[in-house]
Design a protein around this motif. Sequence first.
Motif, PDB file in Angstrom:
ATOM      1  N   TYR A  41       3.722  11.738   1.732  1.00 51.66           N
ATOM      2  CA  TYR A  41       2.470  12.142   2.151  1.00 51.66           C
ATOM      3  C   TYR A  41       2.088  13.593   2.008  1.00 51.66           C
ATOM      4  O   TYR A  41       3.148  14.287   2.192  1.00 51.66           O
ATOM      5  N   ASN A  92      -0.793  15.815   3.596  1.00 56.58           N
ATOM      6  CA  ASN A  92      -2.037  15.586   4.586  1.00 56.58           C
ATOM      7  C   ASN A  92      -2.405  14.261   4.726  1.00 56.58           C
ATOM      8  O   ASN A  92      -3.657  13.879   4.659  1.00 56.58           O
ATOM      9  N   ASP A  93      -1.495  13.307   5.085  1.00 52.09           N
ATOM     10  CA  ASP A  93      -1.752  11.838   5.337  1.00 52.09           C
ATOM     11  C   ASP A  93      -2.409  10.942   4.244  1.00 52.09           C
ATOM     12  O   ASP A  93      -2.694   9.979   4.467  1.00 52.09           O
ATOM     13  N   LYS A  94      -2.270  11.663   2.928  1.00 60.83           N
ATOM     14  CA  LYS A  94      -2.530  10.660   1.786  1.00 60.83           C
ATOM     15  C   LYS A  94      -1.153  10.666   1.010  1.00 60.83           C
ATOM     16  O   LYS A  94      -0.455  11.587   1.021  1.00 60.83           O
ATOM     17  N   GLU A 127       0.839  -1.195   0.005  1.00 64.56           N
ATOM     18  CA  GLU A 127      -0.017  -0.105  -0.080  1.00 64.56           C
ATOM     19  C   GLU A 127       0.918   1.200  -0.217  1.00 64.56           C
ATOM     20  O   GLU A 127       0.453   2.386  -0.473  1.00 64.56           O
ATOM     21  N   LYS A 128       2.286   1.280   0.438  1.00 64.44           N
ATOM     22  CA  LYS A 128       2.880   2.242   0.638  1.00 64.44           C
ATOM     23  C   LYS A 128       4.524   2.286  -0.408  1.00 64.44           C
ATOM     24  O   LYS A 128       4.903   3.163  -0.596  1.00 64.44           O
TER      25      LYS A 128
END
Length: 187
Positions: A172, A174-176, A144-145
């Motif tokens: 990232y 804003n955490d996306k 996923e990362k």
Amino acid sequence: MQEKEILEQNDIIDISMDSNADESAANSTNLNDSLAQDSELEKAQAELTEQKDKYLRLMAEFDNFRRRTAKERLELMQTAGKDIVVSLLDVLDDCDRAEKQLATSTDIALQKEGIQLVFNKIRSTLQAKGVKAMESINTDFDVEKHEAITEIPAPTQAMQGKVLDEVMKGYYLNDKIVRFAKVVVGK
């Protein structure tokens, strides 16, 4: 006997007059009914015209709304990055100053310090805008990362399935995730 006949004839006349009265009453009722129907029809037509007008106005208003929001969305997309670009202009100015300094100065330590200041400024500017670097080395490989570039034999049993090296950092916003990390995985 004649009296009886006369009374019967009078009753017949009364009955026929009553029936004529009923007919004329019925005719007036029919006229009243048709007038009432005409007024109801006119009322319904007026209501229909009013509803059509409301419908047309609503459709025009919706069409204007759709056009306005499309225009606003286009303008927003064109200027969405304006904030980040303006904040990076300061860093670009620092890069220009560092480039001039590199051309005129021979002190390597001073040049390194200036370049390090530019790097720190760009990192802090991006961090203020919500950009954060992804920590990948020595963590478990996560599809996923991470994007696995290659697999190499792990130096120890504990390093199997873990990220050994990072070819390109992931980030990232804003955490996306905005960029996946390209990594080397131990097998």
